[in-house]
Design an enzyme around this catalytic site. Structure first.
Site, short mmCIF file in Angstrom:
data_model
loop_
_atom_site.label_atom_id
_atom_site.label_comp_id
_atom_site.label_asym_id
_atom_site.label_seq_id
_atom_site.Cartn_x
_atom_site.Cartn_y
_atom_site.Cartn_z
N LYS A 205 -7.31 40.09 51.62
CA LYS A 205 -8.34 41.41 51.29
C LYS A 205 -8.67 41.88 52.61
O LYS A 205 -7.72 42.65 53.25
CB LYS A 205 -9.49 40.84 50.52
CG LYS A 205 -9.04 40.54 49.10
CD LYS A 205 -10.18 39.93 48.25
CE LYS A 205 -9.89 39.99 46.64
NZ LYS A 205 -8.80 38.97 46.30
N SER B 84 -17.16 40.10 43.11
CA SER B 84 -16.36 41.10 43.00
C SER B 84 -16.53 42.31 42.31
O SER B 84 -15.87 43.42 42.61
CB SER B 84 -14.88 40.66 42.96
OG SER B 84 -14.42 40.12 41.79
N HIS C 190 -14.51 38.09 48.89
CA HIS C 190 -15.18 39.42 49.26
C HIS C 190 -16.04 39.52 50.38
O HIS C 190 -17.00 40.29 50.09
CB HIS C 190 -15.58 40.00 47.91
CG HIS C 190 -14.49 40.40 46.89
ND1 HIS C 190 -13.87 41.52 47.07
CD2 HIS C 190 -13.71 39.60 46.02
CE1 HIS C 190 -12.78 41.45 46.17
NE2 HIS C 190 -12.89 40.20 45.40
#
Length: 452
Positions: A297, A238, A266
């Site tokens: 996310k 990340s 991610h």
């Protein structure tokens, strides 16, 4: 007893000193009297001594913490919250001005997607606001089971367990699965939640140099006497934007009879040809034993996380995973919205295409301008390395004046001397917006003599 008959004035009219006197008097009334006389001086002295000790104790704590706060400010690493007064999007309102957001984990632009929002609203009507319970008591609805099934189908795994966040999923895994007979072998730059989760278990802890397969193999050779060994890594890192070589990791794990754990926060939804993450990118989807990821996310940006993988592992987590057993269920509206998100992942591949286009454009232009951009060229996490913490913080402030919203990251989030501005691209950014961001970086970079 005459003083007991005197009427006390209303509290609203009392001063602080008289209020303290009341406390003192109430304590006096409760003490023993000898020959009709109260030992007032002694009691008052004890009372004042106790309070002075409490004041000194509190002041000591305040002085210690304020000293640490001052040091953080002097180092230029003090973190201030910028308040947003709009929905999360590529254009947001901050400080009464519209700015372009280039620092959200909103990779697919689904945080304010109308279909996702409508799905959340419908679920509020059908399943309520919350459950006021953990899963195994009365906190499991039909939609929770539907979402777990959908996630398993998406990743091609046997079973899935939901958590309030992926931080909880990482915190709950290692303690539940591993014992002192086992070993964890973790990449040096793994996420803080993985590090904290490993600290909670009794297994041996080993760390291999970031992405260094020779070092990983050395540790695998040295730990062959352990019962279970898990190689643990982020899929996409990340803070650096680089990618774990899962093909090599799986190869080594098989060679030395170890297991693999990948954090895909991610990567899920946008990495790999069909958004199945780094296992799909490297063609090892069937070889990963545990995938932990998030709903917070790319998948709408709400809350929630999960572990997905071998069914026996998931079953143990349901029985022993502390964040699962002692945390409330994910709110129904988030579950309903997430079901819609997984539907969109399969029906809107153009979102991934837009993200890849924006990533390529930003990285190529920034490198050509002279900036050092970290990470893999395919990663929409594009950290701009600046080195000095104060420069990174001030550079971000200057970009905000150009209507580009980014944040400077420094120690302890990243190693000392490696401060950076982490730029994150979104499928929702237009080409014109990406170019505006690059132009702003170039203007500020030249003004600071960071680039020629």
């Amino acid at each position: 007893f005459f003083f007991l008959m005197i009427r006390r004035p209303p509290r609203s009219t009392q001063s602080r000193s008289s209020a303290a006197s009341d406390v003192y008097k109430r304590q006096v009334h409760g003490k023993q009297c000898i020959n009709g006389r109260v030992h007032g001086d002694k009691i008052k002295s004890e009372f004042l001594a106790r309070n002075m000790t409490a004041v000194r104790r509190l002041e000591g704590l305040r002085k210690l913490l304020q000293g640490q706060i001052d040091e953080i400010k002097q180092a230029g690493t003090y973190k201030r919250e910028r308040v947003i007064t709009s929905e999360q999007s590529v254009e947001i309102i901050s400080g009464n001005r519209k700015v372009l957001n280039f620092c959200a984990n909103n990779y697919l632009g689904l945080a304010n997607n109308r279909e996702v929002i409508e799905a959340a609203k419908r679920t509020l009507d059908t399943h309520g606001f919350g459950l006021s319970s953990v899963r195994f008591i009365c906190g499991t609805q039909d939609i929770h089971k539907q979402l777990e099934k959908k996630i398993s189908e998406f990743h091609g795994t046997e079973d899935t367990i939901l958590y309030p966040s992926c931080f909880d999923a990482n915190a709950g895994f290692f303690e539940a699965i591993l014992s002192q007979e086992d070993a964890v072998i973790s990449d040096a730059l793994n996420h803080a939640s993985i590090i904290d989760g490993i600290r909670l278990c009794k297994a041996q802890r080993h760390r291999y140099d970031h992405l260094n397969m020779e070092h990983l193999e050395k540790i695998l050779k040295e730990t062959q006497n352990c019962r279970l060994r898990f190689v643990v890594t982020d899929g996409v890192f990340s803070m650096d934007g680089d990618i774990a070589p899962l093909d090599r990791i799986v190869e080594l794990a098989k060679k030395y009879n170890a297991y693999t754990f990948v954090d895909e926060c991610h990567a899920t939804g946008f990495f790999g040809r069909n958004g199945r993450g780094t296992p799909e990118h490297f063609g090892v989807q069937n070889d990963i034993d545990v995938i932990n990821s998030t709903l917070g996310k790319a998948l709408g940006g709400g809350t929630g996380g999960y572990s997905t993988g071998r069914k026996e592992i998931i079953e143990i987590l349901r029985q022993k995973g502390r964040p699962y057993l002692f945390s409330n269920s994910i709110a129904p509206a988030v579950v309903g919205a997430s079901l819609k998100v997984f539907e969109l992942l399969d029906t809107k591949p153009e979102l991934r295409d837009s993200l890849n286009r924006n990533t390529k454009l930003f990285r190529e232009r920034m490198k050509k301008a002279g900036f050092k951009i970290l990470g893999h060229d395919l990663s929409p996490i594009a950290p701009v390395l600046l080195g000095d913490a104060r420069i990174a913080s001030e550079f971000a402030d200057e970009l905000l004046k150009e209507d580009i919203y980014v944040i400077g990251f420094s120690y302890p989030v990243v190693p000392k001397g490696q401060a950076r501005i982490r730029v994150q691209l979104s499928a929702a950014h237009t080409v014109e917006q990406v170019n505006r961001a690059v132009d702003a970086f170039i203007n500020c970079g030249k003004a600071r003599n960071i680039i020629p």
